[in-house]
Design a protein around this motif. Structure first.
Motif, PDB file in Angstrom:
ATOM      1  N   ALA A 186      41.148  42.689  43.309  1.00  0.00           N
ATOM      2  CA  ALA A 186      42.509  42.165  43.366  1.00  0.00           C
ATOM      3  C   ALA A 186      43.216  42.290  42.028  1.00  0.00           C
ATOM      4  O   ALA A 186      44.378  42.729  41.967  1.00  0.00           O
ATOM      5  N   ILE A 187      42.556  41.913  40.938  1.00  0.00           N
ATOM      6  CA  ILE A 187      43.243  41.965  39.648  1.00  0.00           C
ATOM      7  C   ILE A 187      43.462  43.409  39.195  1.00  0.00           C
ATOM      8  O   ILE A 187      44.386  43.699  38.444  1.00  0.00           O
ATOM      9  N   ALA A 188      42.614  44.314  39.684  1.00  0.00           N
ATOM     10  CA  ALA A 188      42.783  45.733  39.352  1.00  0.00           C
ATOM     11  C   ALA A 188      43.816  46.398  40.244  1.00  0.00           C
ATOM     12  O   ALA A 188      44.430  47.395  39.860  1.00  0.00           O
ATOM     13  N   ILE A 217      36.632  38.120  32.511  1.00  0.00           N
ATOM     14  CA  ILE A 217      37.168  37.916  33.855  1.00  0.00           C
ATOM     15  C   ILE A 217      36.848  36.508  34.341  1.00  0.00           C
ATOM     16  O   ILE A 217      37.696  35.816  34.909  1.00  0.00           O
ATOM     17  N   ARG A 218      35.617  36.068  34.099  1.00  0.00           N
ATOM     18  CA  ARG A 218      35.209  34.726  34.528  1.00  0.00           C
ATOM     19  C   ARG A 218      36.026  33.642  33.839  1.00  0.00           C
ATOM     20  O   ARG A 218      36.358  32.611  34.446  1.00  0.00           O
ATOM     21  N   ASN A 272      44.386  34.465  34.392  1.00  0.00           N
ATOM     22  CA  ASN A 272      45.515  35.362  34.643  1.00  0.00           C
ATOM     23  C   ASN A 272      45.771  35.586  36.127  1.00  0.00           C
ATOM     24  O   ASN A 272      46.923  35.703  36.560  1.00  0.00           O
ATOM     25  N   GLU A 273      44.698  35.664  36.910  1.00  0.00           N
ATOM     26  CA  GLU A 273      44.868  35.920  38.338  1.00  0.00           C
ATOM     27  C   GLU A 273      45.704  34.824  39.005  1.00  0.00           C
ATOM     28  O   GLU A 273      46.565  35.102  39.841  1.00  0.00           O
ATOM     29  N   THR A 274      45.479  33.575  38.605  1.00  0.00           N
ATOM     30  CA  THR A 274      46.234  32.459  39.183  1.00  0.00           C
ATOM     31  C   THR A 274      47.701  32.529  38.800  1.00  0.00           C
ATOM     32  O   THR A 274      48.594  32.288  39.623  1.00  0.00           O
ATOM     33  N   ILE A 275      47.980  32.882  37.535  1.00  0.00           N
ATOM     34  CA  ILE A 275      49.364  33.004  37.081  1.00  0.00           C
ATOM     35  C   ILE A 275      50.104  34.059  37.893  1.00  0.00           C
ATOM     36  O   ILE A 275      51.214  33.841  38.395  1.00  0.00           O
ATOM     37  N   VAL A 276      49.484  35.219  38.058  1.00  0.00           N
ATOM     38  CA  VAL A 276      50.108  36.315  38.802  1.00  0.00           C
ATOM     39  C   VAL A 276      50.261  35.950  40.276  1.00  0.00           C
ATOM     40  O   VAL A 276      51.306  36.167  40.887  1.00  0.00           O
ATOM     41  N   GLY A 303      40.536  44.305  34.839  1.00  0.00           N
ATOM     42  CA  GLY A 303      40.112  44.806  36.138  1.00  0.00           C
ATOM     43  C   GLY A 303      39.963  46.303  36.206  1.00  0.00           C
ATOM     44  O   GLY A 303      39.015  46.816  36.824  1.00  0.00           O
ATOM     45  N   GLN A 304      40.895  47.032  35.576  1.00  0.00           N
ATOM     46  CA  GLN A 304      40.865  48.489  35.618  1.00  0.00           C
ATOM     47  C   GLN A 304      40.153  49.076  34.403  1.00  0.00           C
ATOM     48  O   GLN A 304      39.016  49.540  34.492  1.00  0.00           O
TER      49      GLN A 304
END
Length: 289
Positions: free
Chosen positions: A205-207, A92-93, A97-101, A176-177
């Motif tokens: 958020a990512i989950a 996760i660190r 991916n979070e930025t792309i989404v 995340g999940q």
């Protein structure tokens, strides 16, 4: 969003439910509970909570207040397991991916929002038009020192809903999940996770999983005010919170935990707003007439 957990429970009861314009809501249970029924002062009794220390902030004032809150929560009848870090923590660190989404979703949703407006006096039709409008009216829209460029907007405009986006979504779900919140809850036999709010939003958020935050404490009055970049990240008496995080559709339980802690501490009232900022008129004053 609200001044109390009770307010949040009331609002959530009203706005929750399936929305044909949001396909993510179609997976939720048929019946929306009355979340105000979760407001019990004994809701933490017999509950097992875990602390994913890997998401703790670096600020020592927050960590000290958080550690003190753990003892309060134990005193309210909960069992707290510490630490309970995610199997996916390191990934996760390192993940982008979070930025792309986030960037892609922002572009799509802003365009959809503007398209749904009945009238747009500026003539803006999409994110590209919004960027152009801001540039043309920089004296009003790009005001220093708070917001002098549009780099985030531009990064979002440059994205497309492509395979990289769908791959990022799938990776977020896994991190995340599957190997994040759900794996941690199962591994330690937990009802929910407990962590400082400043480190909580990312994994939830990512989950796409629920999170409820309540006041925990305040930075000291002599804290140095940080520069505007564009917002200020630190300042005197700045409030911070503690969060309860759970699996999909665990809002009812999380509200109960948050309410029990809130009622035992009333942290919000330990640092009041300036008199000029305190509302003189409440909803009851208006509705009653």
């Amino acid at each position: 969003m609200c001044r109390s957990v009770a307010d949040a429970a009331t609002i959530l009861t009203v706005i929750a439910g399936r929305d044909p314009l949001d396909n993510f809501t179609l997976a939720q249970p048929d019946v929306v509970p009355d979340y105000t029924k979760a407001l019990r002062k004994d809701a933490l009794k017999g509950v097992r909570l875990g602390i994913p220390r890997g998401f703790s902030p670096g600020n020592q004032n927050i960590i000290a207040a958080f550690n003190a809150s753990v003892e309060i929560i134990r005193g309210l009848g909960a069992t707290v397991i510490d630490p309970t870090d995610f199997p996916s923590l390191a990934e996760i660190r390192a993940s982008g991916n979070e930025t792309i989404v986030l960037d892609t979703d922002f572009k799509v949703d802003v365009n959809r929002y503007i398209d749904g407006l009945l009238e747009v006096p500026t003539g803006v039709k999409d994110l590209a038009g919004l960027i152009a409008f801001n540039s043309a009216h920089a004296d009003e829209e790009l005001v220093p020192p708070f917001w002098t460029d549009q780099s985030i907007f531009i990064a979002s405009q440059n994205t497309t809903v492509n395979q990289a986006y769908f791959d990022a979504l799938a990776a977020d779900k896994d991190l995340g999940q599957t190997r994040g919140i759900d794996a941690t809850l199962k591994m330690f036999n937990l009802d929910a996770l407990l962590l400082p709010t400043s480190g909580a939003s990312g994994p939830a958020a990512i989950a796409g999983y629920p999170l409820v935050t309540v006041p925990l404490g305040f930075q000291p009055a002599n804290t140095t005010l940080s520069p505007a970049q564009p917002t200020r990240s630190m300042g005197p008496n700045q409030p911070f919170g503690v969060s309860f995080m759970g699996t999909a559709f665990s809002e009812f339980k999380l509200i109960g935990y948050a309410f029990a802690y809130e009622q035992a501490t009333h942290n919000r009232l330990k640092q009041l707003a300036f008199p000029e900022a305190i509302p003189k008129t409440q909803l009851a004053d208006i509705i009653g007439k």
